[in-house]
Design a protein around this motif. Sequence first.
Motif, short mmCIF file in Angstrom:
data_model
loop_
_atom_site.label_atom_id
_atom_site.label_comp_id
_atom_site.label_asym_id
_atom_site.label_seq_id
_atom_site.Cartn_x
_atom_site.Cartn_y
_atom_site.Cartn_z
N ASP A 26 47.84 49.21 46.75
CA ASP A 26 48.10 47.50 46.39
C ASP A 26 49.59 46.98 46.62
OD1 ASP A 26 47.81 45.92 44.91
OD2 ASP A 26 47.70 46.20 43.02
N SER A 27 50.21 48.09 46.95
CA SER A 27 51.59 47.34 47.24
C SER A 27 51.84 47.54 49.04
CB SER A 27 52.51 48.65 46.98
OG SER A 27 52.26 49.78 47.44
N LYS A 59 46.96 37.38 45.21
CA LYS A 59 47.47 38.39 43.67
C LYS A 59 46.98 37.61 42.96
CE LYS A 59 51.81 39.49 46.29
NZ LYS A 59 51.14 39.24 47.43
N ARG A 60 46.79 36.64 42.36
CA ARG A 60 44.99 36.77 41.78
C ARG A 60 43.69 36.63 42.40
NH1 ARG A 60 48.50 35.86 37.18
NH2 ARG A 60 46.36 34.44 36.12
N ASP A 73 38.02 47.51 44.14
CA ASP A 73 38.50 48.45 43.28
C ASP A 73 37.87 50.00 44.00
OD1 ASP A 73 38.38 50.02 40.13
OD2 ASP A 73 36.46 50.95 41.30
N GLY A 79 44.59 46.21 40.20
CA GLY A 79 45.46 45.50 39.36
C GLY A 79 45.70 44.32 39.75
N ARG A 80 45.02 43.49 40.69
CA ARG A 80 44.98 42.50 41.19
C ARG A 80 43.64 41.25 40.28
NH1 ARG A 80 47.67 41.85 46.68
NH2 ARG A 80 49.34 43.07 46.82
N GLN A 94 36.83 49.75 33.02
CA GLN A 94 37.99 48.91 33.38
C GLN A 94 38.85 47.88 32.88
OE1 GLN A 94 37.34 50.72 35.05
NE2 GLN A 94 38.08 50.16 37.45
N TYR A 95 37.54 46.90 33.68
CA TYR A 95 37.96 45.09 34.36
C TYR A 95 36.96 44.61 33.16
CZ TYR A 95 38.65 47.06 38.24
OH TYR A 95 39.62 48.14 39.25
N THR A 100 42.07 41.33 30.79
CA THR A 100 41.16 41.24 31.92
C THR A 100 40.73 40.00 31.52
OG1 THR A 100 41.29 42.75 33.00
CG2 THR A 100 39.33 41.28 33.83
#
Length: 323
Positions: A26-27, A59-60, A73, A79-80, A94-95, A100
Amino acid sequence: MRKIVFVAVVLMTAAGLAACAGGGTDSEAGTSASPSSLTIQSLNASKSPISLEVPYNPKRLAVLDMASLDILDSLGLGGRVVGSADTSLDYLQQYTGGSTANLGTIKEADLEAVMASEPDVIFIGGRLASAYDALSEIAPVVYLATDPETGVVESVRKNASIIASMFGLESRVEELMAGFDARIKALSAFSSGKTAIVGMSTSGGFNVLGSDGRCSLISREAGFENIGVDAAADTSTHGNEASFEFIVKTNPDYVFVLDRDAAIGTDGAKLARDIVENELVMGTDAYKNGRIIYLSHPAAWYTAEGGITALDRMLADLEGELL
C-alpha cells in the motif's frame, strides 16, 4: 566543517535506506513524481469499451464488485477500501462491517452510502451496469469484466493489470498470476476427448450453462467438450432450465454442478446433490462412475469470477476432483 558535512551526508543516506526498506505494498503505490491522473480501459453502461480518466494512486475506494475487491486485496490495497458490497466470500469478510461502509449489494447499490463514503473511484461489475450513470455522478466508475472469448485467466491478468496501473503496481501482477497457465495446461491435458455438461442448481431446478459466460472456464480453458451448448441459444448468465432427460440423452462423461443457492446463502434452499441425483441421473455413466462434480467454492464461481484468489479456488475445485 568537513566533519559536519560528512555526518550530514551519512544521516541523509541512512534515512534514504530506511525509507526504501520500510512499508508494504500500500505504501509503495505511487511516487512523488507520479501524474495526477491516468487513462485506463473500462466499460460503460452499455458494456462497451471506453477510455476512462481516473485519479492516479486513489486513496478512497468504493467497491461494489467482488472480482475487483479480490484483485485489490491481492495487491495489498485493502486499506484504501472505504466501502464495499455485502459478500459471502470468506476471504473477503474483513471488508464487511467495522469501519468499512456497507454500500449495498453487487446487484443494488445504496447510492446515499456510496456518496457518503466520498470515494475517489468506484468499482462495479456487470450486475450494476444499469447504475453506471448514477454512480458516475459521484466518482469515476471502473467497470471490468471477464470475456469468455479471451478466457478467464487472460481476463484476470488484463483486469489486474488495469487496476494495478492505477497505483503504479504493474510489476506485481505477473507474480500474482504465476502458475495459472501451467495449471490450465494440466487440466486441458486431462480433459482431452472428454465430454461434460455444466449446470447450475437454483431454486430447486437445474439450468444448463453454455460456454459463453459463467463457468466457461471448464470448457474453454480446462478443455472439456461442453455438450450442454445444444440446450439453448442463450446460456451466458443463469443458463437454460433443462429437463433431466437431456442429461440422460446426452450421457456426458462428467457433470459439473454450481450450487447458486449456496453461493448466495439462500436460507432453506434444497441442496444441489438432492436436486441433481434423482432417479434419471442415477442411470447415467457420469453418476455410475462417480463423475458428478459439485464445485466446492460456489461463491467464487458465481460472485467473484475474475478475481485472483477466486481463480485459484476455481482451479483447485477442478484439480481436487480430476487430477
